[in-house]
Design an enzyme around this catalytic site. Structure first.
Site, PDB file in Angstrom:
ATOM      1  N   HIS A 124      -7.975 -15.947  75.107  1.00 28.39           N
ATOM      2  CA  HIS A 124      -8.709 -16.029  76.367  1.00 28.39           C
ATOM      3  C   HIS A 124      -8.901 -14.635  76.972  1.00 28.39           C
ATOM      4  CE1 HIS A 124      -6.343 -19.735  75.703  1.00 28.39           C
ATOM      5  NE2 HIS A 124      -7.444 -20.341  76.096  1.00 28.39           N
ATOM      6  N   ASP A 126      -8.702 -14.073  80.361  1.00 26.55           N
ATOM      7  CA  ASP A 126      -7.856 -13.950  81.558  1.00 26.55           C
ATOM      8  C   ASP A 126      -8.518 -13.087  82.622  1.00 26.55           C
ATOM      9  OD1 ASP A 126      -6.054 -15.570  80.281  1.00 26.55           O
ATOM     10  OD2 ASP A 126      -4.684 -13.973  79.710  1.00 26.55           O
ATOM     11  N   HIS A 139      -2.507 -17.954  85.499  1.00 21.66           N
ATOM     12  CA  HIS A 139      -2.344 -17.342  84.175  1.00 21.66           C
ATOM     13  C   HIS A 139      -3.680 -17.020  83.522  1.00 21.66           C
ATOM     14  CE1 HIS A 139      -2.538 -20.976  81.129  1.00 21.66           C
ATOM     15  NE2 HIS A 139      -3.422 -21.110  82.088  1.00 21.66           N
ATOM     16  N   ASP A 228      -1.007 -17.523  72.019  1.00 19.96           N
ATOM     17  CA  ASP A 228      -2.159 -18.357  71.683  1.00 19.96           C
ATOM     18  C   ASP A 228      -3.295 -17.545  71.074  1.00 19.96           C
ATOM     19  OD1 ASP A 228      -3.902 -17.348  73.714  1.00 19.96           O
ATOM     20  OD2 ASP A 228      -3.345 -18.913  75.118  1.00 19.96           O
ATOM     21  N   GLU A 271       3.745 -16.782  76.797  1.00 12.09           N
ATOM     22  CA  GLU A 271       3.237 -18.137  76.555  1.00 12.09           C
ATOM     23  C   GLU A 271       3.924 -18.875  75.405  1.00 12.09           C
ATOM     24  OE1 GLU A 271       1.323 -19.818  78.526  1.00 12.09           O
ATOM     25  OE2 GLU A 271       0.209 -18.356  79.733  1.00 12.09           O
TER      26      GLU A 271
END
Length: 299
Positions: A124, A126, A139, A228, A271
């Site tokens: 991602h 973010d 997050h 992730d 995470e």
């Protein structure tokens, strides 16, 4: 890799997102043998323990952001701890916890390093703010916050903003971006290697270019690695898995290349969620990658 004084800080926080369990990530990573792994490589390691997380019985929403006051409190404590251990000559190694803790890590390391380069290894971006976030989960905001964008009570942690500059950032492994994030990446000219570029160029070329980019005009480099970023087959114990990610072997290559470059001045691994994991597999992957990052070689 030069032998380092490594200062480990755990941040057992799950308040920046919805899925419980990521607060146990620091314990899972330690249990997977982190300290002994780094010591076996000749590094001096000191575990500074965990940041104390303020908890409430019910979720709080302020300015459209979930658990805002607790996230601010935890990140300010982390900022202070990171500043303190850097002053003592330690390389900060922060264990999450959800990715909102990067707000505190970056606030801490940029007290000393005003031109910090950042490698954001993540599925991602973010880069959401309260205006663009579909969930209100902090997050999904730490990179935007560190650029000085979004809620002022978050961007002002440490007493200054922005913490980093868009031209000093590289995102590696992105494959899930919200519309607002896509617009911001284009607007700010942020360097990004999506899975398309990794597939097309290969991880060697991607990391060569990433290392060159963050090393230009910077006074240090921070690696923020979200598990992730890896494919869920290799790292299942994460809260927001996205199929088609970076492989275990590609990730080791990336860490080995960073170790050889010798440019990192701080890092965080975030995470890891043991509740969603398979026999602590994701924590073990994190420790194995840290081994490569801190100079471990086969021969």
């Amino acid at each position: 890799m030069n032998k380092l004084k490594v200062g480990v800080i755990g941040v057992p926080m799950d308040l920046g997102q919805n899925r419980r369990g990521v607060d146990m990530g620091p314990s899972a990573i330690r249990y997977a043998g982190l300290i002994s792994r780094l010591e076996s490589l000749g590094h001096e390691v000191k575990d500074f323990g965990d940041i104390t997380i303020e908890r409430r019985s019910e979720e709080q929403v302020s300015a459209g952001l979930k658990n805002l006051s607790q996230v601010i409190h935890a990140n300010d404590l982390l900022r202070q701890q990171v500043e303190s251990i850097e002053e003592e000559g330690y390389f900060p190694l922060v264990l999450g916890g959800d990715h909102s803790i990067a707000i505190g890590t970056l606030a801490g390391v940029t007290k000393k390093r005003k031109q910090l380069g950042v490698i954001w290894y993540d599925a991602h971006g973010d880069l959401n703010t309260g205006d663009t976030s579909p969930s209100g989960n902090i997050h999904g905001m730490p990179l935007a916050v560190s650029l000085g964008l979004g809620e002022e009570s978050l961007t002002s942690i440490g007493g200054f903003a922005p913490k980093i500059k868009p031209e000093h950032i590289v995102i590696v492994g992105a494959r899930s971006l919200d519309d607002g994030e896509k617009e911001l990446i284009k607007e700010k000219g942020i360097k990004i290697f999506t899975m398309h570029e990794i597939d097309r160029l290969g991880m060697t070329k991607v990391m060569e270019q990433a290392i060159e980019h963050v090393g230009a005009g910077t006074d240090g480099v921070h690696l923020s690695l979200d598990l992730d970023g890896l494919d869920p087959n290799d790292a299942p114990g994460v809260g927001t898995p996205v199929l088609g990610g970076i492989s275990y072997r590609e990730s080791h290559l990336a860490m080995e290349m960073l170790a050889e470059a010798g440019i990192l001045t701080s890092t965080e691994f975030v995470e890891v969620n043991p509740i969603l994991d398979e026999r602590n597999k994701t924590a073990e992957v994190a420790v194995a990658l840290m081994g490569s990052l801190f100079g471990e070689k086969l021969l």
